[in-house]
Structure formats: structure tokens, C-alpha cells
Design a protein around this motif. Structure first.
Motif, PDB file in Angstrom:
ATOM      1  N   GLY A   1      13.635   2.906 -19.937  1.00 43.27           N
ATOM      2  CA  GLY A   1      14.688   3.908 -19.842  1.00 43.27           C
ATOM      3  C   GLY A   1      14.767   4.638 -18.521  1.00 43.27           C
ATOM      4  N   LYS A   2      13.984   4.235 -17.535  1.00 39.60           N
ATOM      5  CA  LYS A   2      13.984   4.897 -16.229  1.00 39.60           C
ATOM      6  C   LYS A   2      14.868   4.144 -15.239  1.00 39.60           C
ATOM      7  CE  LYS A   2       9.338   6.838 -16.730  1.00 39.60           C
ATOM      8  NZ  LYS A   2       7.967   6.896 -16.149  1.00 39.60           N
ATOM      9  N   GLN A   3      15.406   4.908 -14.286  1.00 41.97           N
ATOM     10  CA  GLN A   3      16.235   4.311 -13.243  1.00 41.97           C
ATOM     11  C   GLN A   3      15.400   3.359 -12.396  1.00 41.97           C
ATOM     12  OE1 GLN A   3      19.617   5.221 -12.715  1.00 41.97           O
ATOM     13  NE2 GLN A   3      19.863   3.686 -11.127  1.00 41.97           N
ATOM     14  N   CYS A   4      15.909   2.152 -12.189  1.00 38.13           N
ATOM     15  CA  CYS A   4      15.225   1.186 -11.331  1.00 38.13           C
ATOM     16  C   CYS A   4      15.450   1.573  -9.873  1.00 38.13           C
ATOM     17  CB  CYS A   4      15.763  -0.220 -11.587  1.00 38.13           C
ATOM     18  SG  CYS A   4      15.046  -1.477 -10.519  1.00 38.13           S
ATOM     19  N   ASN A   5      14.377   1.728  -9.114  1.00 36.18           N
ATOM     20  CA  ASN A   5      14.472   2.158  -7.717  1.00 36.18           C
ATOM     21  C   ASN A   5      14.430   1.008  -6.728  1.00 36.18           C
ATOM     22  OD1 ASN A   5      14.599   4.962  -8.336  1.00 36.18           O
ATOM     23  ND2 ASN A   5      12.381   4.975  -8.682  1.00 36.18           N
ATOM     24  N   GLN A   6      14.376  -0.216  -7.243  1.00 36.36           N
ATOM     25  CA  GLN A   6      14.376  -1.373  -6.353  1.00 36.36           C
ATOM     26  C   GLN A   6      15.771  -1.564  -5.750  1.00 36.36           C
ATOM     27  OE1 GLN A   6      11.703  -3.178  -5.512  1.00 36.36           O
ATOM     28  NE2 GLN A   6      10.414  -1.881  -6.820  1.00 36.36           N
ATOM     29  N   PRO A   7      15.865  -2.042  -4.512  1.00 33.49           N
ATOM     30  CA  PRO A   7      17.174  -2.199  -3.865  1.00 33.49           C
ATOM     31  C   PRO A   7      18.019  -3.287  -4.513  1.00 33.49           C
ATOM     32  CG  PRO A   7      15.447  -3.198  -2.526  1.00 33.49           C
ATOM     33  CD  PRO A   7      14.752  -2.461  -3.626  1.00 33.49           C
ATOM     34  N   ILE A   8      19.330  -3.141  -4.379  1.00 33.01           N
ATOM     35  CA  ILE A   8      20.259  -4.183  -4.813  1.00 33.01           C
ATOM     36  C   ILE A   8      20.253  -5.267  -3.743  1.00 33.01           C
ATOM     37  CG2 ILE A   8      22.643  -4.721  -5.414  1.00 33.01           C
ATOM     38  CD1 ILE A   8      21.154  -2.892  -7.402  1.00 33.01           C
ATOM     39  N   THR A   9      19.993  -6.496  -4.159  1.00 31.34           N
ATOM     40  CA  THR A   9      19.843  -7.585  -3.194  1.00 31.34           C
ATOM     41  C   THR A   9      21.080  -8.484  -3.078  1.00 31.34           C
ATOM     42  OG1 THR A   9      18.797  -8.920  -4.934  1.00 31.34           O
ATOM     43  CG2 THR A   9      17.344  -7.656  -3.472  1.00 31.34           C
ATOM     44  N   ARG A  10      22.006  -8.337  -4.034  1.00 33.87           N
ATOM     45  CA  ARG A  10      23.218  -9.165  -3.973  1.00 33.87           C
ATOM     46  C   ARG A  10      24.332  -8.490  -4.750  1.00 33.87           C
ATOM     47  NH1 ARG A  10      23.803 -15.487  -6.143  1.00 33.87           N
ATOM     48  NH2 ARG A  10      25.796 -15.936  -5.091  1.00 33.87           N
ATOM     49  N   LEU A  11      25.530  -8.529  -4.209  1.00 30.96           N
ATOM     50  CA  LEU A  11      26.709  -8.088  -4.936  1.00 30.96           C
ATOM     51  C   LEU A  11      27.845  -9.060  -4.665  1.00 30.96           C
ATOM     52  CD1 LEU A  11      28.246  -5.003  -3.085  1.00 30.96           C
ATOM     53  CD2 LEU A  11      25.977  -5.831  -2.507  1.00 30.96           C
ATOM     54  N   CYS A  12      28.576  -9.390  -5.710  1.00 30.45           N
ATOM     55  CA  CYS A  12      29.655 -10.377  -5.615  1.00 30.45           C
ATOM     56  C   CYS A  12      30.918  -9.846  -6.284  1.00 30.45           C
ATOM     57  CB  CYS A  12      29.284 -11.687  -6.299  1.00 30.45           C
ATOM     58  SG  CYS A  12      27.797 -12.494  -5.710  1.00 30.45           S
ATOM     59  N   LEU A  13      32.039 -10.245  -5.733  1.00 30.57           N
ATOM     60  CA  LEU A  13      33.328 -10.033  -6.384  1.00 30.57           C
ATOM     61  C   LEU A  13      33.853 -11.411  -6.773  1.00 30.57           C
ATOM     62  CD1 LEU A  13      35.786  -8.186  -7.103  1.00 30.57           C
ATOM     63  CD2 LEU A  13      36.706  -8.802  -4.876  1.00 30.57           C
ATOM     64  N   LEU A  14      34.150 -11.591  -8.054  1.00 27.97           N
ATOM     65  CA  LEU A  14      34.640 -12.866  -8.553  1.00 27.97           C
ATOM     66  C   LEU A  14      36.066 -12.708  -9.071  1.00 27.97           C
ATOM     67  CD1 LEU A  14      31.469 -12.394  -9.689  1.00 27.97           C
ATOM     68  CD2 LEU A  14      31.791 -14.760 -10.375  1.00 27.97           C
ATOM     69  N   TYR A  15      36.838 -13.771  -8.997  1.00 27.00           N
ATOM     70  CA  TYR A  15      38.159 -13.776  -9.633  1.00 27.00           C
ATOM     71  C   TYR A  15      38.345 -15.094 -10.368  1.00 27.00           C
ATOM     72  CZ  TYR A  15      40.285 -17.008  -6.250  1.00 27.00           C
ATOM     73  OH  TYR A  15      40.605 -18.119  -5.511  1.00 27.00           O
ATOM     74  N   PHE A  16      39.169 -15.042 -11.414  1.00 27.58           N
ATOM     75  CA  PHE A  16      39.468 -16.240 -12.199  1.00 27.58           C
ATOM     76  C   PHE A  16      40.675 -16.925 -11.572  1.00 27.58           C
ATOM     77  CE2 PHE A  16      41.054 -18.603 -15.909  1.00 27.58           C
ATOM     78  CZ  PHE A  16      39.877 -19.196 -16.355  1.00 27.58           C
ATOM     79  N   SER A  17      40.487 -18.107 -11.029  1.00 26.26           N
ATOM     80  CA  SER A  17      41.539 -18.780 -10.271  1.00 26.26           C
ATOM     81  C   SER A  17      42.603 -19.372 -11.176  1.00 26.26           C
ATOM     82  CB  SER A  17      40.929 -19.880  -9.395  1.00 26.26           C
ATOM     83  OG  SER A  17      40.543 -20.981 -10.192  1.00 26.26           O
ATOM     84  N   THR A  18      43.725 -19.706 -10.586  1.00 20.72           N
ATOM     85  CA  THR A  18      44.807 -20.344 -11.340  1.00 20.72           C
ATOM     86  C   THR A  18      44.415 -21.757 -11.765  1.00 20.72           C
ATOM     87  OG1 THR A  18      45.818 -21.045  -9.248  1.00 20.72           O
ATOM     88  CG2 THR A  18      46.630 -19.005 -10.232  1.00 20.72           C
ATOM     89  N   ALA A  19      43.324 -22.280 -11.201  1.00 15.53           N
ATOM     90  CA  ALA A  19      42.823 -23.597 -11.620  1.00 15.53           C
ATOM     91  C   ALA A  19      41.965 -23.498 -12.875  1.00 15.53           C
ATOM     92  CB  ALA A  19      42.010 -24.230 -10.491  1.00 15.53           C
ATOM     93  N   GLY A  20      41.741 -22.256 -13.364  1.00 14.40           N
ATOM     94  CA  GLY A  20      41.018 -22.079 -14.613  1.00 14.40           C
ATOM     95  C   GLY A  20      39.517 -21.987 -14.474  1.00 14.40           C
ATOM     96  N   LYS A  21      39.034 -21.502 -13.338  1.00 12.48           N
ATOM     97  CA  LYS A  21      37.590 -21.339 -13.174  1.00 12.48           C
ATOM     98  C   LYS A  21      37.301 -20.087 -12.337  1.00 12.48           C
ATOM     99  CE  LYS A  21      37.378 -24.478  -9.165  1.00 12.48           C
ATOM    100  NZ  LYS A  21      36.715 -25.692  -8.621  1.00 12.48           N
ATOM    101  N   TRP A  22      36.087 -19.578 -12.483  1.00 12.06           N
ATOM    102  CA  TRP A  22      35.668 -18.388 -11.750  1.00 12.06           C
ATOM    103  C   TRP A  22      35.212 -18.762 -10.343  1.00 12.06           C
ATOM    104  CZ3 TRP A  22      36.419 -13.436 -13.028  1.00 12.06           C
ATOM    105  CH2 TRP A  22      36.777 -13.164 -14.356  1.00 12.06           C
ATOM    106  N   ILE A  23      35.695 -17.976  -9.366  1.00 14.78           N
ATOM    107  CA  ILE A  23      35.395 -18.211  -7.953  1.00 14.78           C
ATOM    108  C   ILE A  23      34.789 -16.925  -7.366  1.00 14.78           C
ATOM    109  CG2 ILE A  23      36.355 -18.772  -5.691  1.00 14.78           C
ATOM    110  CD1 ILE A  23      36.570 -21.087  -7.604  1.00 14.78           C
ATOM    111  N   ILE A  24      33.764 -17.067  -6.541  1.00 16.11           N
ATOM    112  CA  ILE A  24      33.214 -15.918  -5.819  1.00 16.11           C
ATOM    113  C   ILE A  24      34.069 -15.658  -4.588  1.00 16.11           C
ATOM    114  CG2 ILE A  24      31.237 -15.012  -4.540  1.00 16.11           C
ATOM    115  CD1 ILE A  24      29.399 -16.601  -6.357  1.00 16.11           C
ATOM    116  N   LEU A  25      34.731 -14.525  -4.554  1.00 12.32           N
ATOM    117  CA  LEU A  25      35.586 -14.166  -3.422  1.00 12.32           C
ATOM    118  C   LEU A  25      34.781 -13.455  -2.334  1.00 12.32           C
ATOM    119  CD1 LEU A  25      38.464 -13.992  -2.229  1.00 12.32           C
ATOM    120  CD2 LEU A  25      38.745 -11.836  -3.485  1.00 12.32           C
ATOM    121  N   LYS A  26      33.858 -12.588  -2.730  1.00 13.19           N
ATOM    122  CA  LYS A  26      32.996 -11.867  -1.788  1.00 13.19           C
ATOM    123  C   LYS A  26      31.554 -12.030  -2.255  1.00 13.19           C
ATOM    124  CE  LYS A  26      36.486  -9.532   0.323  1.00 13.19           C
ATOM    125  NZ  LYS A  26      36.702  -9.079   1.683  1.00 13.19           N
TER     126      LYS A  26
END
Length: 214
Positions: A108-133
Motif C-alpha cells: 500500500g505504499k507509494q513506489c519510489n522507483q523511477p518510471i523507465t518507460r512510457l508509451c502512447l498507443l492508438y488503435f489503427s484503422t487496420a484493427g491493431k494497436w500501434i505505439i505512437l510515442k
């Protein structure tokens, strides 16, 4: 000297008039609506857009007709029943301002370890998830409170409607990863053909015809 004073006074009056026209309330939040997106390991993301409007009605349900865009095609029935965190109507390019809460440890405690990756995904018109950022080992602080929203994925986060026609719903998802923690199973999403693979984790974006230049 009198002419200089008059000129300065005129500039001040013009500035005040321009400011008044820009915003009657300088303390108002121009980035509404705010969307809270659920995540794994006790995480949440608070997201606002620049100029987007929600597709929810006064009762909190997704409305087929958006009063701000009366000529926008009706929201399709299947989109009204999907468990989006919210559906927003917006022009492009679109900047997402995000505040990420961080992860919670099993005790229940806040994790103090750094965030090592962040992604923005979108669902393409081809019907699959793509990582945009895809940002690895960011050099900036990622975790903040809800008041610390900023463009974590950069300005003009989503540059265009990515092939979606006007009024259709383009799902996007935010992914964060840290020490033994993640928002969701990224590999499972990348192989999924479901527009909303997890409840309340995807934001739907409905494009309008109003495309803003960079």
C-alpha cells in the motif's frame, strides 16, 4: 514626455482589452474536460486536452449527438456501450496534458522507483494497436499530483486523426512502466484486436473537420 505617457497608457489599455477578449476569467481552466484513466498496480492518469469536449451527456452517459458539434455524425451504438474512460471530440494536432500518479506497492505504499518507460498507443484503422510515442528512461520527473498535468508525451501528442474519418472513434491508451510495475500487459494489448481491451483504460477521440496547423 506627455506624448510618451499617452502612448504607454494607450498600450496598457489595448493590452487589457485583448486580455479581456481572450478570457473573461483568467483563472478558468481552458483544458476541460478532465479524464481519469485507470491503470494497474494502483495507478491512475489524469488527462486533459486543449479544446476537447466530452461526448457524455448530463447524466454521464455517452450521447449519440454532441451539442457542441450538431453536424457531427451520431456516435455509433457499439461505441456507446464500450467501456471508455471518456470519449472526446477534438481537432488536431491534439496535445494531451497528463498527470501520472505512480504505482502502489503490495503493502500500500507509494513506489519510489523511477518510471523507465512510457508509451502512447492508438488503435489503427487496420484493427491493431500501434505505439505512437515510446519514451525510454525519461530524464524528467514523470510522477506528479493531479495539478501537475503537462505534455508528458510532447506537444502535439497526436498529430492527426491517423486515418480515422470525421466522427469515428479513435481509441488511445497510456502505458507506464517502472520497477516490477506496469499500467497493463503491453504485449497483450499489442496483439489484441479489441478497441477497448480493458475497462476505463482507453480514451476515445472523435475527429472534427477543424484541423489546426502546427
Amino acid at each position: 514626455m506627455k506624448k510618451i505617457l499617452l502612448s504607454v497608457l494607450g498600450l496598457l489599455l489595448c493590452g487589457a482589452a485583448v486580455w479581456a477578449c481572450f478570457d473573461d476569467d483568467p483563472f478558468s481552466d481552458l483544458s476541460k474536460p478532465e479524464v481519469t484513466v485507470s491503470g494497474g498496480d494502483g495507478s491512475t492518469s489524469d488527462v486533459t486536452t486543449e479544446g476537447g469536449t466530452t461526448a457524455r451527456d448530463d447524466n454521464g452517459n455517452f450521447s449519440p449527438v454532441n451539442p457542441d458539434f450538431p453536424d457531427l455524425p451520431d456516435l455509433k451504438p457499439e461505441e456507446q456501450t464500450r467501456k471508455y474512460a471518456d470519449i472526446l471530440v477534438s481537432a488536431f494536432p491534439l496535445t494531451l496534458n497528463v498527470a501520472f500518479s505512480g504505482f502502489i506497492d503490495p503493502d500500500g505504499k507509494q513506489c519510489n522507483q523511477p518510471i523507465t518507460r512510457l508509451c502512447l498507443l492508438y488503435f489503427s484503422t487496420a484493427g491493431k494497436w500501434i505505439i505512437l510515442k515510446d519514451i525510454r528512461n525519461p530524464k524528467y520527473q514523470v510522477v506528479s499530483d493531479a495539478e501537475g498535468k503537462r505534455a508528458l508525451f510532447g506537444k502535439h501528442t497526436i498529430p492527426s486523426a491517423m486515418g480515422y474519418p470525421r466522427g469515428d472513434v479513435m481509441p488511445v491508451m497510456l502505458y507506464f512502466e517502472g520497477h516490477n510495475h506496469q499500467s497493463f500487459n503491453l504485449n497483450a494489448v499489442l496483439t489484441s484486436t479489441d478497441k477497448v481491451p480493458f475497462d476505463n483504460m482507453a480514451i476515445g477521440i472523435r475527429p472534427t473537420d477543424n484541423i489546426r496547423p502546427y
